[in-house]
Design a protein around this motif. Structure first.
Motif, PDB file in Angstrom:
ATOM      1  N   ILE A  50      39.686  46.186  79.968  1.00 33.76           N
ATOM      2  CA  ILE A  50      38.425  46.229  78.878  1.00 33.76           C
ATOM      3  C   ILE A  50      38.249  47.475  78.375  1.00 33.76           C
ATOM      4  CG2 ILE A  50      36.101  45.729  78.532  1.00 33.76           C
ATOM      5  CD1 ILE A  50      36.196  43.728  80.911  1.00 33.76           C
ATOM      6  N   GLY A  54      37.293  47.643  71.023  1.00 40.01           N
ATOM      7  CA  GLY A  54      38.736  46.779  70.534  1.00 40.01           C
ATOM      8  C   GLY A  54      38.874  45.641  71.563  1.00 40.01           C
ATOM      9  N   ASN A  55      40.115  45.184  71.478  1.00 45.28           N
ATOM     10  CA  ASN A  55      40.356  43.712  72.295  1.00 45.28           C
ATOM     11  C   ASN A  55      40.844  44.060  73.652  1.00 45.28           C
ATOM     12  OD1 ASN A  55      39.947  42.270  69.918  1.00 45.28           O
ATOM     13  ND2 ASN A  55      41.923  42.701  69.193  1.00 45.28           N
ATOM     14  N   LEU A  56      40.487  43.056  74.409  1.00 46.55           N
ATOM     15  CA  LEU A  56      41.292  43.067  75.727  1.00 46.55           C
ATOM     16  C   LEU A  56      42.460  43.026  75.910  1.00 46.55           C
ATOM     17  CD1 LEU A  56      39.044  40.082  77.323  1.00 46.55           C
ATOM     18  CD2 LEU A  56      38.277  42.615  77.062  1.00 46.55           C
ATOM     19  N   GLN A  57      42.962  43.841  76.833  1.00 48.00           N
ATOM     20  CA  GLN A  57      44.460  43.996  76.872  1.00 48.00           C
ATOM     21  C   GLN A  57      44.735  43.348  78.178  1.00 48.00           C
ATOM     22  OE1 GLN A  57      44.550  48.259  77.201  1.00 48.00           O
ATOM     23  NE2 GLN A  57      43.955  48.615  74.894  1.00 48.00           N
ATOM     24  N   TYR A  58      46.143  42.745  78.275  1.00 48.04           N
ATOM     25  CA  TYR A  58      46.661  42.031  79.424  1.00 48.04           C
ATOM     26  C   TYR A  58      48.354  42.463  79.091  1.00 48.04           C
ATOM     27  CZ  TYR A  58      42.611  38.838  79.420  1.00 48.04           C
ATOM     28  OH  TYR A  58      41.211  38.659  79.870  1.00 48.04           O
ATOM     29  N   GLU A  63      49.395  36.936  80.628  1.00 44.80           N
ATOM     30  CA  GLU A  63      48.556  36.557  79.526  1.00 44.80           C
ATOM     31  C   GLU A  63      48.406  34.914  79.553  1.00 44.80           C
ATOM     32  OE1 GLU A  63      50.391  37.862  76.009  1.00 44.80           O
ATOM     33  OE2 GLU A  63      49.180  39.402  75.547  1.00 44.80           O
ATOM     34  N   THR A  67      42.094  36.533  83.426  1.00 42.51           N
ATOM     35  CA  THR A  67      41.061  36.695  82.714  1.00 42.51           C
ATOM     36  C   THR A  67      40.137  37.883  83.093  1.00 42.51           C
ATOM     37  OG1 THR A  67      40.923  34.518  81.855  1.00 42.51           O
ATOM     38  CG2 THR A  67      38.754  35.931  81.551  1.00 42.51           C
ATOM     39  N   SER A  69      36.699  40.333  82.974  1.00 41.09           N
ATOM     40  CA  SER A  69      35.485  40.301  82.379  1.00 41.09           C
ATOM     41  C   SER A  69      34.688  41.330  83.145  1.00 41.09           C
ATOM     42  CB  SER A  69      34.949  38.845  82.290  1.00 41.09           C
ATOM     43  OG  SER A  69      35.067  38.443  83.821  1.00 41.09           O
TER      44      SER A  69
END
Length: 120
Positions: A50, A54-58, A63, A67, A69
């Motif tokens: 996190i 910007g966006n979450l990264q995986y 993917e 998840t 959080s």
């Protein structure tokens, strides 16, 4: 800052686990957070993050199955892992980066790790 992971264990392929990382101490030093995985003989690799913006990264291989959080009020980072495979086995570490304004903080912080073992 102290980071303490929990939730690891032994699970069969196809199962799920939820990892938790609780941050304590000077939590003003906690910026972006992420989960890393390490297996013997290999470098520690980013699994999910996190960022501060910007966006979450995986990692590509997780993917759709993992998840990440965060409960900012409780300072807890989670990683929900589903449809686990033996390739997900490793020691999972929680990481927190220093925020941009955290000049007094260490560069980053690491937990002690929690073992995840997925049997076939």
């Amino acid at each position: 800052v102290q980071l303490v992971e929990s939730g690891g264990g032994l699970v069969q392929a196809g199962g799920w686990l939820r990892l938790s990382c609780t941050a304590s101490g000077d939590t003003a030093c906690v910026g972006a957070m992420g989960w890393y995985r390490q297996v013997p003989g290999k470098e520690r690799e980013l699994v999910a993050a996190i960022p501060s913006a910007g966006n979450l990264q995986y990692k590509h291989s997780v993917e759709g199955r993992f998840t990440i959080s965060k409960d900012s009020d409780k300072n807890i980072l989670y990683l929900h892992m589903s449809d686990l495979t033996p390739d997900d086995t490793g020691v999972y570490y929680c990481n927190a980066d220093r925020p941009r304004e955290g000049y007094w903080c260490e560069y980053d912080y690491w937990g002690q790790g929690t073992q995840v073992t997925v049997s076939s």
